[in-house]
Design an enzyme around this catalytic site. Structure first.
Site: not given
Ligand SMILES: [Zn+2]
Length: 490
Positions: A127, A195, A280, A283, A92, A278
């Site tokens: 920009d 934006a 994952c 978790c 950026d 969750c």
């Molecule tokens: Zn998780």
């Protein structure tokens, strides 16, 4: 110049491949670019690649350019070595800082050359990010400045670094559309929609949908399209269905710092969770109470990891949905997470005819999962198609029941699509799964289809046999049509 190829569409959503020549990699889209802060790395870039499968990330060249401790090292060693990442790196330019602080001290030429020197794979000009709701005069003036800079950027020698052409225009759809069309003429490579963060921060998903749809009208099918600053997984499906290919996320790290836990339906606070919803590793291995008891750095890292798992998981879910042709069902499901998302989904459906242009003619199945399903692109397409379907005979039966020899021709009727020739019964989307206890929106949409057909054939006498349609649907059927209820006795 084609660095982007679409492999498959669903609505305006696209499975694509972005070739990044300088990095020597091809990135599958839609995807997320984790934002890496050059100074503070909550999760190291090498870990983003090895554990989360990150193929591309984004960092801020303006911070590096102005950094006393990193400017020389990055010029000497290059960005990939400094960050320890082999994939594609987008940079950026400082436009965000410009928006936040009102002033930055580099020109587009300087920052693009700097990005090229440090080895960025996708650079960004400076920009002007015009915020939502400003007066039209300001939006127009700032757009003209952005366009001049993009045209200038197109002339700076940046080798095989791709260069992005941000699309601004505040919340004016016509300015967004024109800015997008002008951005295409610069010949630049990647199209960030700029934006939009204030819209997302304020949960203005309907306005966001209108802005994205306007930009897409101007861009056509070029790409890739980057929804700049969009990092919350709850809106990936919707943005993808509108035709966004790239997202970037600082959210995984910023939210983790504040004990905020991302889900595909919104954000939870760690101290309000008793269970982790969750699967994952974070978790599965911990409880919220355990995380709560850890020291701040450890907790932040684990929350960031969970946030990344959810983020990449949702990207895979979106890609699979495009592959399977059920992205609209996914958008419908995600829209239930928050009333503002439902507004966004309804605004998206205002653009159903725009989405219809790239929607595949045939898919696996159409699931009618809410009254919003009645406004999906497939319904518009079917009803447009009535114009090209011949009607044989003077007396035509339209029925949800069986054929009758008393008529010259019998058509089927299926809410929400409306009338269809029987020989099309086994073709998409007429193979749709619609609940037996369907809703008024489906009947009303079907009635619209009946009206369309009747108006196309003013000399034909139509009879409609319906299965207990509500008055609000029957009111839409022209008076010339004879009505019978499927279960009424003759
Ligand atoms: Zn998780």
């Amino acid at each position: 110049m084609t660095n982007f190829e679409v492999r498959q569409y669903d609505a305006a959503g696209r499975l694509g491949e972005l070739t990044v020549p300088r990095a020597g990699v091809t990135v599958e889209t839609p995807t997320i670019l984790p934002v890496v802060n050059p100074h503070v790395q909550t999760v190291a870039p090498a870990t983003l690649a090895s554990e989360f499968g990150a193929e591309i990330l984004i960092t801020n060249s303006y911070i590096l350019h102005g950094s006393e401790d990193l400017r020389e090292p990055v010029l000497e060693r290059g960005l990939h070595d400094l960050l320890g990442f082999d994939g594609a790196i987008m940079t950026d330019s400082g436009s965000f800082q410009l928006a936040e602080y009102g002033d930055i001290d580099v020109t587009t030429e300087e920052i693009l050359e700097f990005q090229h020197e440090i080895g960025s794979d996708i650079g960004t000009p400076v920009d002007i990010p015009t915020p939502p709701d400003v007066d039209r005069e300001r939006a127009t003036e700032e757009l003209a400045t952005t366009q001049r800079r993009l045209e200038h950027a197109g002339t700076v020698d940046t080798g095989d670094m791709l260069v992005s052409a941000p699309v601004q225009g505040s919340t004016y759809p016509d300015l967004r559309e024109r800015a997008a069309a002008d951005a295409v003429t610069t010949g630049l490579d990647v199209f960030p929609l700029g934006a939009v963060v204030p819209l997302m921060n304020e949960y203005r998903y309907a306005d966001l949908a209108d802005v994205v749809a306007a930009c897409k009208r101007g861009l056509g099918e070029v790409g890739p399209v980057h929804l700049f600053g969009a990092g919350h997984p709850m809106m990936f499906a919707m943005a993808a269905a509108l035709g966004c290919d790239l997202f970037d996320s600082a959210a995984y790290a910023l939210y983790a710092r504040d004990d905020r836990y991302l889900t595909v339906q919104g954000t939870e606070l760690l101290d309000e969770l008793t269970y982790f919803p969750c699967h994952c590793p974070v978790c599965t291995d911990h409880t919220p109470a355990e995380l709560d008891g850890m020291d701040a750095d450890q907790r932040e890292e684990l929350l960031a990891r969970h946030n990344l798992h959810v983020t990449y998981g949702e990207i895979r879910t979106v890609k699979q949905a495009i592959r399977a042709g059920n992205l609209m069902e996914l958008v419908d499901s995600r829209a239930r997470g928050h009333p503002a998302m439902l507004d966004g989904y309804r605004a998206l459906l205002d653009h159903a005819e725009q989405l219809e242009r790239t929607d595949p003619v045939s898919k696996d199945a159409f699931f009618y999962t809410s009254n919003e399903s009645a406004r999906r692109p497939e319904v518009h397409r079917h009803q447009d198609r009535l114009e090209r379907l011949p009607v044989e005979g003077d007396e035509v039966l339209l029925t949800e029941g069986s054929s009758s020899a008393r008529y010259d021709e019998t058509w089927g009727v299926l809410p929400p699509f409306g009338p269809y020739p029987r020989e099309l019964a086994d073709t998409y989307p007429l193979t749709a799964e619609v609940p037996d206890r369907t809703d008024r929106a489906a009947y009303e949409a079907a009635a619209n289809g009946v009206r369309r057909l009747v108006e196309l054939h003013p000399d034909v006498s139509f009879t409609l046999v319906h299965d207990d349609w509500p008055a609000t649907a029957l009111d839409r059927v022209p008076d010339s049509v004879r009505l019978r209820d499927l279960h009424a006795r003759d």
